[in-house]
Write a protein that holds these residues in place. Structure first.
Motif, PDB file in Angstrom:
ATOM      1  N   THR A 200     -40.067 -44.370 -72.407  1.00  0.00           N
ATOM      2  CA  THR A 200     -41.487 -44.108 -72.750  1.00  0.00           C
ATOM      3  C   THR A 200     -42.101 -42.995 -72.143  1.00  0.00           C
ATOM      4  O   THR A 200     -42.785 -42.102 -72.650  1.00  0.00           O
ATOM      5  CB  THR A 200     -42.175 -45.380 -72.545  1.00  0.00           C
ATOM      6  N   ALA A 201     -41.820 -42.775 -70.874  1.00  0.00           N
ATOM      7  CA  ALA A 201     -42.338 -41.748 -70.270  1.00  0.00           C
ATOM      8  C   ALA A 201     -41.796 -40.353 -70.845  1.00  0.00           C
ATOM      9  O   ALA A 201     -42.479 -39.303 -70.674  1.00  0.00           O
ATOM     10  CB  ALA A 201     -41.950 -41.558 -68.688  1.00  0.00           C
ATOM     11  N   THR A 202     -40.487 -40.413 -71.063  1.00  0.00           N
ATOM     12  CA  THR A 202     -40.107 -39.159 -71.811  1.00  0.00           C
ATOM     13  C   THR A 202     -40.758 -38.936 -73.249  1.00  0.00           C
ATOM     14  O   THR A 202     -41.234 -37.720 -73.477  1.00  0.00           O
ATOM     15  CB  THR A 202     -38.575 -39.313 -72.084  1.00  0.00           C
ATOM     16  N   ASP A 203     -40.861 -40.003 -73.778  1.00  0.00           N
ATOM     17  CA  ASP A 203     -41.688 -39.814 -75.077  1.00  0.00           C
ATOM     18  C   ASP A 203     -42.935 -39.033 -75.056  1.00  0.00           C
ATOM     19  O   ASP A 203     -43.496 -38.737 -75.598  1.00  0.00           O
ATOM     20  CB  ASP A 203     -41.745 -41.110 -75.969  1.00  0.00           C
ATOM     21  N   ARG A 204     -43.811 -39.620 -73.958  1.00  0.00           N
ATOM     22  CA  ARG A 204     -45.324 -39.193 -73.497  1.00  0.00           C
ATOM     23  C   ARG A 204     -45.261 -37.901 -72.969  1.00  0.00           C
ATOM     24  O   ARG A 204     -46.601 -37.241 -72.953  1.00  0.00           O
ATOM     25  CB  ARG A 204     -45.943 -40.145 -72.665  1.00  0.00           C
ATOM     26  N   SER A 205     -43.961 -37.429 -72.462  1.00  0.00           N
ATOM     27  CA  SER A 205     -44.236 -36.110 -71.615  1.00  0.00           C
ATOM     28  C   SER A 205     -44.362 -34.767 -72.740  1.00  0.00           C
ATOM     29  O   SER A 205     -44.162 -34.794 -74.024  1.00  0.00           O
ATOM     30  CB  SER A 205     -42.974 -36.040 -70.864  1.00  0.00           C
ATOM     31  N   ASP A 206     -44.706 -33.680 -71.986  1.00  0.00           N
ATOM     32  CA  ASP A 206     -45.015 -32.438 -73.046  1.00  0.00           C
ATOM     33  C   ASP A 206     -43.594 -31.494 -72.769  1.00  0.00           C
ATOM     34  O   ASP A 206     -43.462 -30.694 -73.416  1.00  0.00           O
ATOM     35  CB  ASP A 206     -46.029 -31.503 -72.090  1.00  0.00           C
ATOM     36  N   VAL A 207     -42.513 -32.283 -72.141  1.00  0.00           N
ATOM     37  CA  VAL A 207     -41.110 -31.441 -72.268  1.00  0.00           C
ATOM     38  C   VAL A 207     -40.175 -32.589 -73.020  1.00  0.00           C
ATOM     39  O   VAL A 207     -39.109 -32.449 -72.977  1.00  0.00           O
ATOM     40  CB  VAL A 207     -40.748 -31.358 -70.707  1.00  0.00           C
ATOM     41  N   ARG A 208     -40.608 -33.423 -73.560  1.00  0.00           N
ATOM     42  CA  ARG A 208     -39.788 -34.495 -74.568  1.00  0.00           C
ATOM     43  C   ARG A 208     -38.622 -33.670 -75.096  1.00  0.00           C
ATOM     44  O   ARG A 208     -37.525 -34.334 -74.946  1.00  0.00           O
ATOM     45  CB  ARG A 208     -40.715 -35.234 -75.580  1.00  0.00           C
ATOM     46  N   ALA A 209     -38.696 -32.665 -75.967  1.00  0.00           N
ATOM     47  CA  ALA A 209     -37.690 -32.107 -76.744  1.00  0.00           C
ATOM     48  C   ALA A 209     -36.771 -31.648 -75.867  1.00  0.00           C
ATOM     49  O   ALA A 209     -35.302 -31.734 -76.217  1.00  0.00           O
ATOM     50  CB  ALA A 209     -38.433 -30.994 -77.870  1.00  0.00           C
ATOM     51  N   LEU A 212     -34.447 -34.419 -74.154  1.00  0.00           N
ATOM     52  CA  LEU A 212     -33.408 -34.922 -75.011  1.00  0.00           C
ATOM     53  C   LEU A 212     -32.483 -34.175 -75.228  1.00  0.00           C
ATOM     54  O   LEU A 212     -31.352 -34.566 -75.567  1.00  0.00           O
ATOM     55  CB  LEU A 212     -34.329 -35.526 -76.363  1.00  0.00           C
ATOM     56  N   SER A 213     -32.881 -32.757 -75.400  1.00  0.00           N
ATOM     57  CA  SER A 213     -31.751 -31.918 -75.511  1.00  0.00           C
ATOM     58  C   SER A 213     -30.735 -31.554 -74.401  1.00  0.00           C
ATOM     59  O   SER A 213     -29.562 -31.360 -74.632  1.00  0.00           O
ATOM     60  CB  SER A 213     -32.297 -30.435 -76.033  1.00  0.00           C
ATOM     61  N   LEU A 214     -31.281 -31.783 -73.378  1.00  0.00           N
ATOM     62  CA  LEU A 214     -30.421 -31.737 -72.041  1.00  0.00           C
ATOM     63  C   LEU A 214     -29.959 -33.076 -71.421  1.00  0.00           C
ATOM     64  O   LEU A 214     -29.216 -33.086 -70.354  1.00  0.00           O
ATOM     65  CB  LEU A 214     -31.195 -31.042 -71.067  1.00  0.00           C
ATOM     66  N   ALA A 215     -30.572 -34.282 -71.849  1.00  0.00           N
ATOM     67  CA  ALA A 215     -30.115 -35.512 -71.374  1.00  0.00           C
ATOM     68  C   ALA A 215     -28.449 -35.656 -71.171  1.00  0.00           C
ATOM     69  O   ALA A 215     -27.850 -35.622 -72.172  1.00  0.00           O
ATOM     70  CB  ALA A 215     -30.678 -36.458 -72.452  1.00  0.00           C
TER      71      ALA A 215
END
Length: 339
Positions: A200-209, A212-215
């Motif tokens: 959820t924190a990731t989804d709300r962050s301004d660096v979400r994309a 997810l690309s670097l996860a």
């Protein structure tokens, strides 16, 4: 007869999503006679198309059954239990597969079912859902908790233990229902909360994309259960909220210790905290057990037998065999190895 002398049983599986469907698909490969039932007509059709035996009516599914697996949504189990009891034969042993045990245990005790109901929780699953995701091998090697309701539940426990061991190739973990709920709060339910928080924190962050690309593996592993259907997770967490409330303080304290050490730049304290957690992780990967056995004579040592079983499960042990010979029962077990 099934192997090891267990009689061929007539079994019903009520509720055939991922968990119940996997129970049904496994039992369909054994000598036992099994039929499924689901409230959803589409699921019943899917099951029939898969070659599984399904009844159109619940009372038809339960007629003449020796064992019933109650596998509906967690919050529905107490009501479902009452419906099963009303339609199943008086000799029928009933178990469930819910991930919390106290609510259904209380319902069973109030209904006078201590001798017929044994709570169950196979500790396996997937973030997928539904009968189409079910697999007959889901429980192979997995711990399967059974929670007898006192001494009257021992005969039913023995039957279910043999069924779980012989038909599912799982490991039986005997536990008190309250102890079970405390354990799974830390072992399963709080991890769902933590995974949900990170996702959820990731989804709300301004660096979400970019996240997810670097996860990498740590993010993927840490958020895997966040992919579980949200309604199922909500049901589970709400039903175990008392145990979660009792245990969440430990997690908050550990998280505060780690964050405070990072913010303060206190490498020594951070190293200590991380080392403590690493120790538990390494113990998980390198747990050693040793085989043992114990024999009881029926009718003479029921209290001793129940105490032995519950202490075995609470200590991290499990039952790997249950042999009945006349009035004697012998348990083969694995106990945590003495350091």
């Amino acid at each position: 007869m099934a192997r090891d002398g267990l009689p061929t049983l007539r079994i019903a599986v009520v509720g055939t999503g991922l968990i119940g469907g996997s129970v049904l698909r496994r039992l369909a490969q054994t000598e036992h006679e099994v039929v499924g039932w689901d409230l959803d007509p589409g699921t019943r059709t899917t099951g029939t198309d898969l070659g599984l035996a399904f009844a159109d009516r619940l009372d038809d599914a339960l007629a003449g059954r020796d064992v019933v697996f109650l596998c509906g949504p967690l919050s529905s189990l107490p009501t479902g239990l009452a419906e099963v009891v009303a339609a199943a034969p008086k000799h029928c042993v009933i178990t469930d597969v819910g991930s919390t045990k106290m609510a259904v245990a209380v319902a069973a005790e109030r209904a006078g079912l201590a001798g017929r109901f044994v709570g169950g929780h196979p500790m396996a699953g997937s973030e997928r859902a539904g009968l189409a995701a079910a697999t007959p091998d889901l429980y192979v090697g997995a711990p399967w908790v059974l929670t007898p309701l006192g001494v009257p539940g021992l005969p039913a426990f023995r039957l279910l233990a043999r069924l779980v061991l012989e038909s599912f190739d799982a490991r039986v973990v005997p536990l008190d229902a309250t102890v079970h709920d405390d354990i799974v709060a830390l072992a399963s339910h709080i991890p769902h909360i933590l995974a949900g928080a990170l996702a959820t924190a990731t989804d709300r962050s301004d660096v979400r994309a970019a996240v997810l690309s670097l996860a990498a593996g740590s993010f993927s592993d840490g958020t895997r259960v966040a992919g579980t259907p949200s309604a199922r997770t909500t049901d589970m967490l709400i039903n175990n909220r008392a145990a979660i409330a009792r245990r969440i303080g430990l997690v908050r304290s550990a998280l505060d210790d780690l964050v405070d050490a990072v913010v303060a730049g206190d490498a020594e304290r951070l190293l200590s905290c991380l080392s403590e957690g690493r120790h538990a992780r390494l113990d998980l990967l390198a747990r050693h057990t040793e085989p043992a056995s114990r024999t009881f004579t029926a009718g003479e040592s029921y209290n001793e037998e129940l105490t032995y079983l519950l202490e075995l499960g609470a200590s991290g042990g499990c039952v790997t065999g249950c042999q009945i010979d006349g009035d004697r029962v012998t348990y083969a077990v694995l106990k945590p190895a003495t350091p």
